[in-house]
Scaffold this active site. Structure first.
Site, short mmCIF file in Angstrom:
data_model
loop_
_atom_site.label_atom_id
_atom_site.label_comp_id
_atom_site.label_asym_id
_atom_site.label_seq_id
_atom_site.Cartn_x
_atom_site.Cartn_y
_atom_site.Cartn_z
N GLY A 3 0.84 -1.20 0.00
CA GLY A 3 0.00 0.00 0.00
C GLY A 3 0.87 1.24 0.00
N ALA A 4 0.62 2.10 -1.00
CA ALA A 4 1.46 3.30 -1.15
C ALA A 4 0.61 4.56 -1.05
CB ALA A 4 2.20 3.26 -2.49
N GLY A 8 1.42 4.17 4.08
CA GLY A 8 2.40 3.21 3.56
C GLY A 8 3.68 3.91 3.14
N LYS A 97 -6.43 0.39 9.95
CA LYS A 97 -7.26 0.53 11.15
C LYS A 97 -8.73 0.39 10.78
CE LYS A 97 -3.86 3.70 13.20
NZ LYS A 97 -3.51 5.11 13.48
N LYS A 180 -11.14 4.44 17.36
CA LYS A 180 -10.84 5.89 17.48
C LYS A 180 -11.29 6.62 16.22
CE LYS A 180 -7.23 6.38 14.60
NZ LYS A 180 -7.07 7.39 13.52
N THR A 237 -6.59 12.06 17.07
CA THR A 237 -7.53 12.12 15.95
C THR A 237 -8.77 12.93 16.30
OG1 THR A 237 -6.76 9.86 15.64
CG2 THR A 237 -8.35 10.64 14.08
N ARG A 244 -8.53 12.89 8.72
CA ARG A 244 -9.59 12.77 7.71
C ARG A 244 -10.92 12.44 8.36
NH1 ARG A 244 -5.67 9.25 4.73
NH2 ARG A 244 -5.87 8.08 6.66
N1 LIG Z 1 -2.68 8.56 6.82
C1 LIG Z 1 -2.34 8.38 8.08
O1 LIG Z 1 -1.90 9.35 8.73
C2 LIG Z 1 -2.47 7.03 8.73
C3 LIG Z 1 -1.76 6.78 9.89
C4 LIG Z 1 -1.88 5.55 10.51
C5 LIG Z 1 -2.69 4.58 9.96
N2 LIG Z 1 -3.37 4.84 8.82
C6 LIG Z 1 -4.19 3.75 8.29
O2 LIG Z 1 -3.53 3.20 7.16
C7 LIG Z 1 -4.48 2.71 6.23
C8 LIG Z 1 -4.19 3.32 4.88
O3 LIG Z 1 -4.36 4.71 5.01
P1 LIG Z 1 -3.61 5.78 4.10
O4 LIG Z 1 -3.68 7.07 4.82
O5 LIG Z 1 -2.30 5.29 3.67
O6 LIG Z 1 -4.61 5.81 2.86
P2 LIG Z 1 -4.67 6.86 1.68
O7 LIG Z 1 -6.05 7.34 1.65
O8 LIG Z 1 -3.57 7.85 1.73
O9 LIG Z 1 -4.38 5.95 0.42
C9 LIG Z 1 -5.10 4.81 0.19
C10 LIG Z 1 -4.20 3.84 -0.56
O10 LIG Z 1 -4.89 2.61 -0.71
C11 LIG Z 1 -5.04 2.33 -2.09
N3 LIG Z 1 -6.37 1.74 -2.24
C12 LIG Z 1 -7.56 2.35 -2.16
N4 LIG Z 1 -8.54 1.46 -2.37
C13 LIG Z 1 -7.94 0.27 -2.59
C14 LIG Z 1 -8.41 -1.02 -2.88
N5 LIG Z 1 -9.69 -1.28 -2.98
N6 LIG Z 1 -7.50 -1.99 -3.05
C15 LIG Z 1 -6.19 -1.73 -2.94
N7 LIG Z 1 -5.68 -0.53 -2.67
C16 LIG Z 1 -6.55 0.45 -2.50
C17 LIG Z 1 -4.90 3.64 -2.81
O11 LIG Z 1 -4.45 3.41 -4.13
C18 LIG Z 1 -3.85 4.31 -1.95
O12 LIG Z 1 -2.56 3.84 -2.27
C19 LIG Z 1 -5.86 3.08 6.80
O13 LIG Z 1 -6.40 1.98 7.45
C20 LIG Z 1 -5.56 4.19 7.79
O14 LIG Z 1 -6.49 4.23 8.86
C21 LIG Z 1 -3.27 6.02 8.18
O1 LIG Z 2 -6.49 11.03 9.19
P1 LIG Z 2 -7.08 9.90 10.01
O2 LIG Z 2 -8.30 10.32 10.76
O3 LIG Z 2 -7.27 8.67 9.18
O4 LIG Z 2 -6.01 9.51 11.12
C1 LIG Z 2 -4.74 9.11 10.73
C2 LIG Z 2 -4.07 8.24 11.76
O5 LIG Z 2 -4.85 7.10 12.04
C3 LIG Z 2 -3.70 8.97 13.01
O6 LIG Z 2 -2.98 8.12 13.86
#
Ligand SMILES: NC(=O)c1ccc[n+]([C@@H]2O[C@H](COP(=O)([O-])OP(=O)(O)OC[C@H]3O[C@@H](n4cnc5c(N)ncnc54)[C@H](O)[C@@H]3O)[C@@H](O)[C@H]2O)c1
Ligand SMILES: O=P(O)(O)OC[C@H](O)CO
Length: 321
Positions: A3-4, A8, A97, A180, A237, A244
């Site tokens: 996941g990018a 990721g 998450k 959360k 959060t 988000r």
């Molecule tokens: N962004 C943060 O600050 C953060 C921090 C900690 C945890 N997370 C968790 O990490 C996970 C990913 O979040 P993110 O912020 O990297 O997401 P993002 O919204 O930045 O990006 C989503 C990624 O998933 C891919 N994607 C979307 N739908 C898909 C599908 N059906 N199949 C495969 N790939 C798909 C997209 O191409 C993209 O690379 C979530 O569960 C989020 O809660 C995010």
């Molecule tokens: O932007 P949110 O609400 O998906 O939160 C990002 C992370 O989960 C924070 O730890």
């Protein structure tokens, strides 16, 4: 990394600290191309210069024989994406998450069902991707039942600005991170509807009580729920429009519909997907979660004043009940 998106890519940057080699799988070949040629991911993590030791691929077969695979797709996509990956016995570190719609399974349960031979770990905590990628400090929970693997993963992911705390409570770590996001939507609603700072603090505290009840019912431990992956991430959060989930809630509080707000987004607001399945899972577990149920009603289009009024008008009760 599998996941990018924002997280990721930020985690790849952490793992590449000191020019250590990291491979990242991007669903979109254009994202992989950008990472390889410009050392940046402008679509998901703009204004961050990535380490040249990060190599991006878009073929799942290229993820064979990694030391560990960190799973960082949206939670609802984990099953479908993992099913295409050459996992075998490779340790899986779950960083998404959420709870899977339909099956009501935590992400770890999804992974275990697909790859029973793969050891499972969870990495979760207060981690806005952009801050982590910029090298700002934070601490996270690293949960894994196997002591040697827990130690090895902690040592490999640690960096001077990124401090993992170890636990064997995988379930507790997962549940804090999933719930959360739902509560952050609720806090955003409080902000958007102008209900005040007192209401937000009250919602965080009562929301944490719900997280704890559900987490204990599912076998998690109170100390984990009160730790970085639970209370730590909840406070983050529920406090910032950088979230988000919180900003989705702000829009709802201002009277906009969830459909309209979600249609505008490329990035994931996990709480919108977790809320309805959490309501079902709480019912299964016999756990009362009125704040999370209120968030569901708001996502379904109920009027903010009606929902808040109903929440406050419930029968009075003891704080610890
Ligand atoms: N962004 C943060 O600050 C953060 C921090 C900690 C945890 N997370 C968790 O990490 C996970 C990913 O979040 P993110 O912020 O990297 O997401 P993002 O919204 O930045 O990006 C989503 C990624 O998933 C891919 N994607 C979307 N739908 C898909 C599908 N059906 N199949 C495969 N790939 C798909 C997209 O191409 C993209 O690379 C979530 O569960 C989020 O809660 C995010
Ligand atoms: O932007 P949110 O609400 O998906 O939160 C990002 C992370 O989960 C924070 O730890």
């Amino acid at each position: 990394m599998i996941g990018a998106g924002a997280w990721g890519t930020a985690l790849a940057q952490v793992a590449a600290y000191g020019d250590r080699p990291v491979r990242i799988w991007a669903r979109d070949p254009a994202v992989a191309e950008a990472i390889n040629t410009t050392h940046a991911n402008p679509l998901y993590l703009p204004n961050i210069a990535l380490s040249p030791s990060i190599e991006a691929v878009s073929d799942p077969a290229a993820m064979a024989e990694m030391d560990a695979l960190l799973v960082v797709t949206p939670a609802q996509a984990v099953g479908a994406v993992l099913a295409t990956m050459p996992v075998g016995h490779t340790p899986l570190v779950l960083c998404s998450k959420g709870i899977e719609a339909g099956t009501r399974r935590l992400v770890g349960e999804v992974a275990r069902s697909l790859f029973p031979e793969a050891p499972i770990a969870v990495l979760s905590g207060p981690t806005f991707a952009h801050e982590v990628a910029a090298g700002l400090p934070t601490a996270v929970t690293l949960a894994c039942e196997e002591p040697d693997l827990r130690k090895a993963l902690s040592a490999r992911i640690a960096a001077p600005h990124f401090r993992p705390y170890a636990t064997d409570d995988v379930t507790g770590a997962e549940i804090g991170g999933a719930i959360k996001n739902v509560l952050a939507i609720g806090c955003g609603v409080v902000e958007g509807a102008g209900l005040g700072q007192n209401a937000r603090a009250a919602l965080i505290a009562r929301g944490f009580a719900e997280m704890t009840r559900f987490g204990l019912a599912r076998g998690g431990r109170a100390e984990t729920l009160a730790g970085l992956s639970g209370l730590g991430d909840l406070v983050l959060t529920c406090s910032s429009t950088a979230s988000r989930n919180f900003s989705l809630g702000v829009g709802l509080g201002q009277g906009r519909s969830a459909a309209e707000l979600l249609a505008d987004r490329r990035t994931v607001a996990e709480g919108a997907f977790t809320a309805p399945v959490l309501r079902q899972a709480a019912g299964d577990a016999g756990v009362d979660m009125p704040v999370c149920a209120a968030v569901c009603r708001l996502l379904d289009g109920a009027d903010v004043r009606d929902v808040i009024g109903a929440l406050l008008a419930r029968p009075l009760k003891a704080e610890g009940a």
